[in-house]
Design an enzyme around this catalytic site. Structure first.
Site, mmCIF file in Angstrom:
data_model
loop_
_atom_site.group_PDB
_atom_site.id
_atom_site.type_symbol
_atom_site.label_atom_id
_atom_site.label_comp_id
_atom_site.label_asym_id
_atom_site.label_seq_id
_atom_site.Cartn_x
_atom_site.Cartn_y
_atom_site.Cartn_z
ATOM 1 C CE LYS A 116 61.498 -33.001 56.177
ATOM 2 N NZ LYS A 116 62.644 -32.719 57.047
ATOM 3 C CG ASP A 156 65.005 -33.557 54.624
ATOM 4 O OD1 ASP A 156 65.323 -33.519 55.813
ATOM 5 O OD2 ASP A 156 64.776 -34.631 54.030
HETATM 6 P P1 NDP Z 1 71.713 -34.834 51.914
HETATM 7 O O1 NDP Z 1 70.847 -34.945 50.722
HETATM 8 O O2 NDP Z 1 72.699 -33.734 52.018
HETATM 9 O O3 NDP Z 1 72.513 -36.203 52.143
HETATM 10 C C1 NDP Z 1 71.843 -37.417 52.269
HETATM 11 C C2 NDP Z 1 72.859 -38.524 52.380
HETATM 12 O O4 NDP Z 1 72.181 -39.742 52.637
HETATM 13 C C3 NDP Z 1 73.646 -38.757 51.095
HETATM 14 O O5 NDP Z 1 74.893 -39.300 51.426
HETATM 15 C C4 NDP Z 1 72.778 -39.782 50.365
HETATM 16 O O6 NDP Z 1 73.465 -40.557 49.415
HETATM 17 C C5 NDP Z 1 72.342 -40.644 51.534
HETATM 18 N N1 NDP Z 1 71.056 -41.276 51.259
HETATM 19 C C6 NDP Z 1 69.920 -40.683 50.822
HETATM 20 N N2 NDP Z 1 68.944 -41.596 50.652
HETATM 21 C C7 NDP Z 1 69.493 -42.778 50.984
HETATM 22 C C8 NDP Z 1 69.006 -44.107 51.011
HETATM 23 N N3 NDP Z 1 67.741 -44.389 50.665
HETATM 24 N N4 NDP Z 1 69.867 -45.095 51.410
HETATM 25 C C9 NDP Z 1 71.134 -44.817 51.745
HETATM 26 N N5 NDP Z 1 71.651 -43.583 51.740
HETATM 27 C C10 NDP Z 1 70.841 -42.579 51.363
HETATM 28 O O7 NDP Z 1 70.696 -34.816 53.173
HETATM 29 P P2 NDP Z 1 70.958 -34.317 54.656
HETATM 30 O O8 NDP Z 1 72.342 -34.621 55.055
HETATM 31 O O9 NDP Z 1 70.426 -32.960 54.771
HETATM 32 O O10 NDP Z 1 69.939 -35.265 55.460
HETATM 33 C C11 NDP Z 1 70.332 -36.534 55.991
HETATM 34 C C12 NDP Z 1 69.326 -36.956 57.042
HETATM 35 O O11 NDP Z 1 69.297 -35.964 58.085
HETATM 36 C C13 NDP Z 1 67.872 -37.064 56.563
HETATM 37 O O12 NDP Z 1 67.236 -38.101 57.297
HETATM 38 C C14 NDP Z 1 67.281 -35.717 56.952
HETATM 39 O O13 NDP Z 1 65.873 -35.781 57.095
HETATM 40 C C15 NDP Z 1 67.970 -35.504 58.286
HETATM 41 N N6 NDP Z 1 68.013 -34.136 58.756
HETATM 42 C C16 NDP Z 1 68.570 -33.138 58.003
HETATM 43 C C17 NDP Z 1 68.616 -31.853 58.484
HETATM 44 C C18 NDP Z 1 69.299 -30.768 57.747
HETATM 45 O O14 NDP Z 1 69.412 -29.664 58.308
HETATM 46 N N7 NDP Z 1 69.792 -30.990 56.542
HETATM 47 C C19 NDP Z 1 67.990 -31.497 59.776
HETATM 48 C C20 NDP Z 1 67.522 -32.627 60.543
HETATM 49 C C21 NDP Z 1 67.524 -33.884 60.018
HETATM 50 P P3 NDP Z 1 73.564 -40.067 47.861
HETATM 51 O O15 NDP Z 1 74.515 -38.921 47.868
HETATM 52 O O16 NDP Z 1 74.046 -41.271 47.134
HETATM 53 O O17 NDP Z 1 72.182 -39.650 47.463
#
Ligand code: NDP
Length: 462
Positions: A116, A156
């Protein structure tokens, strides 16, 4: 250096303890005591690269960020795991994510090690040119440490196809080679169909197996009320798939607040989800849409809140899909009080240890209708990295599979991942008569055992 001299790494320690405690509470170490040594070895990264990223903002000022790549474990294949760009990024968070990634990747059945990386760079509020200059500078250093057979990063939080494109371009310029060194690429230049959708779709495919198993095949997503947090890549595609399977999506959120249905009926529509997706491309907040009449007449927006305690009416399924530690022990109790039976993490380590303890306590000994079933991110969200693995396979053989072909493979991988966790729990985790098997313990043991055995074959421990 002794363990006492190591800096405090709360997120990594949490992830380590979660895995270690499930191994300890199973019969694994009774049957294979030598695996305790493997646990000690696997919990130390093979390599951590830390570097300076200097870039120029639109005003001509010099900006400095920290870049990282944790190359945690390569027993099963090249290091594989995403890059996160977020101001909260530090070594503890990347070590926890890399550690989880090792076992998740093992559960996919594909040959991928765990890693990572990322930076404390905040893409919000930055122009496209600033993002491009940052990505170029970041990859100028990272490219010395990665390669298609060494380490293959992906996106991510904060890293979308746009950032992957800028980084891929810089790798190609410096190394003078077109190789599948990153996944999540654009579909016209080596990306896999279904990669953007894969994590969210995969979570829903996984939960579909949970529902069918727990109900003896009588129930499905049809008619289920599904609370989702986040509104990024994972949350959007999970929501769309839930709706396609006949469920209702009753909440989404972002880092500034939660958007939940005002009444007890209805669902987000695909059009509303697409509107949210469009503002997220511009890195805007949900609050902007929430104040429009179309949204305010149907949803309530709660600033600074997560969805779990703010839902009106019943919850059947919860899919935390924003970030780590986004379900507390009290929120876990509130979800159960609202009727929630299935919790599966789209996010990595979405639940605190207190929340997991609440969910697991309600699984044990509960029979039939009242049982709660929890699936950890390392199993439920493995679809993203699985399709990244399929992207690597397509790049290596210079072919492009159809959406249907990738989706079919994704479905099979999620089914195998579910069945593997289930069967391993039955083998190693004592459970009260009639209890559902522990998917968290079963998945941890299945992933760990596969990696530990490969490491032993390589002479990494003995
Ligand atoms: P994105 O950046 O596309 O979206 C993240 C989302 O989470 C946004 O809505 C963001 O809000 C919100 N968010 C981020 N940080 C915080 C926080 N500290 N508190 C509250 N809300 C928060 O990321 P992904 O959708 O790709 O990833 C989401 C999760 O899934 C993560 O934990 C990631 O590690 C996990 N994941 C992702 C994969 C992938 O293929 N993308 C694969 C496996 C796991 P805002 O828009 O306001 O920033």
């Amino acid at each position: 250096m002794t363990a006492q001299n190591l800096p405090s790494e709360p997120e990594f320690e949490q992830a380590y303890k979660e895995l270690a405690s499930t191994l300890e509470n199973s019969t694994l170490f009774q049957k294979k005591p030598e695996f305790r040594k493997a646990l000690q070895v696997v919990s130390v990264p093979e390599r951590v690269v830390q570097f300076r990223v200097v870039w120029e903002d639109d005003q001509g000022n010099v900006q400095i960020n920290r870049g990282f790549r944790v190359q945690f474990n390569s027993a099963l294949g090249p290091y594989k795991g995403g890059l996160r760009f977020h101001p909260s990024v530090n070594l503890s968070i990347l070590k926890f994510l890399g550690f989880e990634q090792i076992f998740k990747n093992a559960l996919t059945g594909l040959n991928m090690g765990g890693g990572k990386g990322g930076s404390d760079f905040d893409p919000k509020g930055k122009s496209d040119n600033e993002i491009r200059r940052f990505c170029v500078s970041f990859m100028t250093e990272l490219c010395k440490h990665i390669g298609q057979d060494t380490d293959v990063p992906a996106g991510d939080i904060g890293v979308t196809g746009r950032e992957v494109g800028f980084m891929f371009g810089q790798y190609k310029k410096i190394r003078n080679e077109w190789v599948g060194v990153l996944t999540g690429k654009g579909q016209s230049w080596g990306g896999s169909l279904i990669r953007p959708e894969a994590t969210g779709y995969g979570v829903v495919y996984y939960v579909d197996h949970m529902i069918k198993y727990a109900s003896g095949g009588k129930e499905s997503f049809a008619g289920k009320r599904v609370a989702i947090s986040g509104s990024g890549n994972v949350a959007q595609y999970a929501a769309l798939k839930v709706i396609e399977l006949g469920g209702s999506v009753i909440s989404l959120s972002d880092s500034q607040g939660a958007l939940v249905l005002s009444g007890e009926e209805g669902s987000f529509t695909p059009e509303e989800i697409n509107q949210i997706a469009a503002i997220k491309v511009e890195r805007k907040q949900i609050s902007e849409l929430a104040s429009t009449s179309a949204f305010s007449s149907k949803f309530k927006y709660i600033a600074g809140a997560r969805p779990w305690t703010n839902i009106t009416g019943r919850v059947d399924v919860a899919l935390p899909s924003a970030t780590q530690n986004e379900v507390s022990g009290d929120e876990a109790k509130a979800l159960i009080a609202a009727g929630c039976k299935f919790i599966a993490e789209g996010s990595n380590m979405g639940s605190t240890q207190e929340a997991i303890d609440v969910f697991e306590a309600h699984r044990e000994g509960n029979q039939g209708a009242s049982a709660i079933w929890y699936a950890p991110g390392k199993a439920a969200n493995a679809g993203g990295v699985a399709v990244s693995g399929l992207e690597m396979a397509q790049n290596s053989s210079r072919v492009t599979w159809t959406s249907e072909e990738v989706d079919t493979r994704l479905k099979h991988i999620m089914e195998d991942c579910f069945n593997n966790g289930l069967a391993t729990a039955k083998e190693y985790v004592p459970a009260a008569e009639g209890s559902l098997p522990s998917l968290v313990a079963g998945s941890n043991i299945a992933g760990f055992t596969k990696v530990a055995e490969a490491m032993k074959d390589h002479g990494d421990w003995w």
